[in-house]
Scaffold this active site. Structure first.
Site, PDB file in Angstrom:
ATOM      1  N   GLU A 104      18.272   3.714  22.573  1.00 20.84           N
ATOM      2  CA  GLU A 104      18.394   2.255  22.673  1.00 20.84           C
ATOM      3  C   GLU A 104      18.790   1.826  24.076  1.00 20.84           C
ATOM      4  OE1 GLU A 104      22.094   0.184  21.301  1.00 20.84           O
ATOM      5  OE2 GLU A 104      22.271   2.010  20.091  1.00 20.84           O
ATOM      6  N   ARG A 115      26.874  -7.676  26.128  1.00 22.75           N
ATOM      7  CA  ARG A 115      25.541  -7.092  25.954  1.00 22.75           C
ATOM      8  C   ARG A 115      24.605  -7.950  25.119  1.00 22.75           C
ATOM      9  NH1 ARG A 115      25.757  -1.492  23.479  1.00 22.75           N
ATOM     10  NH2 ARG A 115      23.593  -1.370  24.104  1.00 22.75           N
ATOM     11  N   ARG A 119      17.682  -5.697  22.246  1.00 17.57           N
ATOM     12  CA  ARG A 119      17.562  -4.286  22.569  1.00 17.57           C
ATOM     13  C   ARG A 119      16.094  -3.862  22.565  1.00 17.57           C
ATOM     14  NH1 ARG A 119      22.178  -5.368  22.807  1.00 17.57           N
ATOM     15  NH2 ARG A 119      23.995  -4.324  21.964  1.00 17.57           N
ATOM     16  N   HIS A 136      19.893  -7.761  16.950  1.00 13.13           N
ATOM     17  CA  HIS A 136      20.763  -6.591  16.811  1.00 13.13           C
ATOM     18  C   HIS A 136      20.380  -5.720  15.630  1.00 13.13           C
ATOM     19  CE1 HIS A 136      24.548  -4.238  16.889  1.00 13.13           C
ATOM     20  NE2 HIS A 136      24.381  -4.409  18.185  1.00 13.13           N
TER      21      HIS A 136
END
Length: 152
Positions: A104, A115, A119, A136
């Site tokens: 990831e 963050r 992703r 997420h």
């Protein structure tokens, strides 16, 4: 003698209850993007961004994802220590593979001091499958990275 027996009974009941909770829980159904493993019609996915050579990355990827893809293809360095770490796929939303197959990487979210939720998850070394999530790991969209990395 009664207290140790009572304690042992309580521990056995607790362990049995935890085991039952874990085994009775059904894993969530995989929530793949509609296009996972299928070709996406341009009218559904939007017109891809074109490079001079005709290679493209899909428009659902934010501009910051292009930066992350470039870093992945270069092998780093990455801005977050977690980038490149093993993605466990505990939610089973991606196809099952051996542990260590998925990695990831953070996709930066502008004006966010952490963050965030975006992703890129890759599979293989070097990556041969690519997924993007902006929630997420709740949902994923698969995509291909052209040989030139989608350079514009």
């Amino acid at each position: 003698m009664r207290k140790p027996l009572l304690l042992l009974t309580a521990v056995v009941v607790l362990v049995a209850g935890l085991w039952a909770m874990r085994t009775l829980q059904q894993p969530p159904h995989p929530q793949f993007a509609p296009a996972l493993g299928q070709a996406v019609a341009p009218e559904r996915a939007g017109e891809p961004r074109r490079s001079g050579a005709g290679d493209a990355l899909p428009v659902f990827l934010p501009p910051e994802a292009h930066d992350t893809i470039a870093l992945i293809l270069r092998g780093g360095p990455f801005p977050h220590r977690q980038d490149g770490s093993v993605f466990g796929n505990r939610e089973r939303r991606l196809p099952q593979r051996p542990r260590g197959y998925y990695r990831e990487y953070t996709v930066r979210t502008p004006d966010l001091g952490h963050r965030g939720a975006r992703r890129i998850v890759t599979g293989g070394d070097p990556p041969d499958v690519w997924y993007y999530t902006d929630d997420h790991y709740e949902t994923f969209r698969d995509f291909q990275v052209p040989a030139n990395g989608g350079a514009q």
